[in-house]
Scaffold this motif. Structure first.
Motif, PDB file in Angstrom:
ATOM      1  N   GLY A  54       6.946   7.737 -15.488  1.00  0.00           N
ATOM      2  CA  GLY A  54       5.900   7.301 -14.574  1.00  0.00           C
ATOM      3  C   GLY A  54       6.006   5.809 -14.290  1.00  0.00           C
ATOM      4  O   GLY A  54       7.024   5.170 -14.601  1.00  0.00           O
ATOM      5  N   PRO A  55       4.968   5.223 -13.711  1.00  0.00           N
ATOM      6  CA  PRO A  55       4.977   3.786 -13.437  1.00  0.00           C
ATOM      7  C   PRO A  55       5.214   2.988 -14.718  1.00  0.00           C
ATOM      8  O   PRO A  55       4.619   3.282 -15.759  1.00  0.00           O
TER       9      PRO A  55
ATOM     10  N   LYS B 269       5.592  -3.444 -15.613  1.00  0.00           N
ATOM     11  CA  LYS B 269       5.938  -3.891 -14.255  1.00  0.00           C
ATOM     12  C   LYS B 269       4.760  -3.683 -13.308  1.00  0.00           C
ATOM     13  O   LYS B 269       4.929  -3.316 -12.151  1.00  0.00           O
ATOM     14  N   GLN B 270       3.552  -3.965 -13.823  1.00  0.00           N
ATOM     15  CA  GLN B 270       2.358  -3.763 -13.010  1.00  0.00           C
ATOM     16  C   GLN B 270       2.299  -4.718 -11.823  1.00  0.00           C
ATOM     17  O   GLN B 270       1.801  -4.357 -10.763  1.00  0.00           O
ATOM     18  N   LEU B 271       2.756  -5.937 -12.040  1.00  0.00           N
ATOM     19  CA  LEU B 271       2.850  -6.874 -10.922  1.00  0.00           C
ATOM     20  C   LEU B 271       3.991  -7.840 -11.182  1.00  0.00           C
ATOM     21  O   LEU B 271       4.439  -8.010 -12.321  1.00  0.00           O
ATOM     22  N   THR B 272       4.462  -8.448 -10.109  1.00  0.00           N
ATOM     23  CA  THR B 272       5.561  -9.405 -10.226  1.00  0.00           C
ATOM     24  C   THR B 272       5.145 -10.735  -9.609  1.00  0.00           C
ATOM     25  O   THR B 272       4.355 -10.777  -8.657  1.00  0.00           O
ATOM     26  N   ILE B 273       5.666 -11.796 -10.185  1.00  0.00           N
ATOM     27  CA  ILE B 273       5.407 -13.151  -9.707  1.00  0.00           C
ATOM     28  C   ILE B 273       6.741 -13.774  -9.323  1.00  0.00           C
ATOM     29  O   ILE B 273       7.699 -13.717 -10.093  1.00  0.00           O
TER      30      ILE B 273
ATOM     31  N   GLU C  92      -5.101  -4.069  -7.215  1.00  0.00           N
ATOM     32  CA  GLU C  92      -5.758  -2.891  -6.656  1.00  0.00           C
ATOM     33  C   GLU C  92      -5.334  -2.699  -5.196  1.00  0.00           C
ATOM     34  O   GLU C  92      -5.296  -3.647  -4.421  1.00  0.00           O
ATOM     35  N   GLY C  93      -4.997  -1.467  -4.866  1.00  0.00           N
ATOM     36  CA  GLY C  93      -4.507  -1.154  -3.528  1.00  0.00           C
ATOM     37  C   GLY C  93      -2.996  -1.203  -3.415  1.00  0.00           C
ATOM     38  O   GLY C  93      -2.432  -0.794  -2.396  1.00  0.00           O
ATOM     39  N   ASP C  94      -2.315  -1.694  -4.460  1.00  0.00           N
ATOM     40  CA  ASP C  94      -0.858  -1.708  -4.487  1.00  0.00           C
ATOM     41  C   ASP C  94      -0.358  -0.341  -4.949  1.00  0.00           C
ATOM     42  O   ASP C  94      -1.078   0.394  -5.643  1.00  0.00           O
ATOM     43  N   SER C  95       0.853  -0.008  -4.581  1.00  0.00           N
ATOM     44  CA  SER C  95       1.392   1.318  -4.901  1.00  0.00           C
ATOM     45  C   SER C  95       2.137   1.363  -6.231  1.00  0.00           C
ATOM     46  O   SER C  95       2.832   2.352  -6.501  1.00  0.00           O
ATOM     47  N   TRP C  96       2.000   0.339  -7.088  1.00  0.00           N
ATOM     48  CA  TRP C  96       2.707   0.359  -8.376  1.00  0.00           C
ATOM     49  C   TRP C  96       2.437   1.655  -9.142  1.00  0.00           C
ATOM     50  O   TRP C  96       3.361   2.261  -9.707  1.00  0.00           O
ATOM     51  N   ASN C  97       1.157   2.084  -9.162  1.00  0.00           N
ATOM     52  CA  ASN C  97       0.820   3.256  -9.983  1.00  0.00           C
ATOM     53  C   ASN C  97       1.300   4.572  -9.365  1.00  0.00           C
ATOM     54  O   ASN C  97       1.080   5.635  -9.931  1.00  0.00           O
ATOM     55  N   GLN C  98       1.968   4.503  -8.224  1.00  0.00           N
ATOM     56  CA  GLN C  98       2.537   5.701  -7.610  1.00  0.00           C
ATOM     57  C   GLN C  98       4.070   5.700  -7.692  1.00  0.00           C
ATOM     58  O   GLN C  98       4.721   6.607  -7.176  1.00  0.00           O
TER      59      GLN C  98
ATOM     60  N   PRO D 263       0.815  -1.219   0.000  1.00  0.00           N
ATOM     61  CA  PRO D 263       0.000   0.000   0.000  1.00  0.00           C
ATOM     62  C   PRO D 263       0.847   1.267   0.000  1.00  0.00           C
ATOM     63  O   PRO D 263       0.473   2.272  -0.607  1.00  0.00           O
ATOM     64  N   VAL D 264       1.990   1.215   0.679  1.00  0.00           N
ATOM     65  CA  VAL D 264       2.981   2.290   0.647  1.00  0.00           C
ATOM     66  C   VAL D 264       4.348   1.626   0.703  1.00  0.00           C
ATOM     67  O   VAL D 264       4.463   0.425   0.968  1.00  0.00           O
ATOM     68  N   GLU D 265       5.391   2.402   0.475  1.00  0.00           N
ATOM     69  CA  GLU D 265       6.734   1.841   0.465  1.00  0.00           C
ATOM     70  C   GLU D 265       7.067   1.174   1.795  1.00  0.00           C
ATOM     71  O   GLU D 265       6.780   1.709   2.872  1.00  0.00           O
TER      72      GLU D 265
END
Length: 200
Positions: free
Chosen positions: A87-88, A92-96, A71-77, A51-53
């Motif tokens: 920008g984001p 790299k929207q999500l990692t597995i 949703e709720g992850d801080s990737w887009n920030q 949610p934050v760093e």
């Protein structure tokens, strides 16, 4: 149910062995088990978001969206020097991360979120198994494996040790993508712990 990763880390910290850094020999010994990860379809063992760093939330289920990743992850920030506009990074929207690698490097599942990935799955992530451009069904969502590598950094070394950093960033660890893979979202949907993650 959402759970704070800080609570998990505190519980794991009761065992002094949980937080110790694995040696190079221990990590090498784990390779055989990691290589046996399923190739085409695996199971999601853990979902987390940031949610934050430096904060983590462990989730039973999450919504994956085209604009937010988890949703709720801080990737887009989070800006990126390698994205077209600073920008984001869209790839790299999500990692597995491979769950067996997480267990070998980090220890108990309660501590896995410290790695900073969102999905931890029992699935082979090697270049030969999942080349860039491969589509993966992640629960109801679909993501595309990005060409951009996901590599260990200074924070990873501080949390898990220099041997762990070398293990994921060099040699077979790099080929097997033991640090994980970057993905961009192709189709939104809900993902739950225990769902399949499958190559399409």
């Amino acid at each position: 149910m959402n759970t704070s990763a800080k609570d998990h880390a505190a519980a794991a910290g009761d065992d002094a062995n949980a937080a110790r850094h694995r040696s190079a020999d221990e990590l090498e010994a784990a390779l055989a088990h990691i290589r046996e990860s399923p190739d085409d379809s695996g199971v999601i063992r853990l979902i987390a978001r940031r949610p934050v760093e430096d904060s983590r939330e462990v989730l039973d289920e999450a919504r994956i969206s085209l604009t937010h990743g988890i949703e709720g992850d801080s990737w887009n920030q989070r800006g990126s020097s390698s994205s077209p506009d600073g920008g984001p990074h869209p790839n790299k929207q999500l990692t597995i991360m491979n769950a067996r690698a997480a267990q070998a490097i980090i220890g108990p599942i309660e501590r896995w979120p410290l790695a900073g990935d969102q999905i931890y799955a029992d699935l082979h992530l090697a270049h030969g198994s999942l080349p860039a451009g491969t589509h993966l069904a992640v629960g109801e969502a679909v993501v595309e494996v990005a060409v951009e590598p996901h590599q260990g950094c200074a924070k990873f070394a501080a949390r898990f040790g220099r041997d762990a950093l070398r293990f994921v960033n060099t040699g077979e660890g790099r080929e097997l993508r033991l640090r994980g893979i970057n993905c961009r979202v192709i189709q939104p949907g809900t993902v739950r712990v225990g769902d399949a993650v499958s190559r399409l």
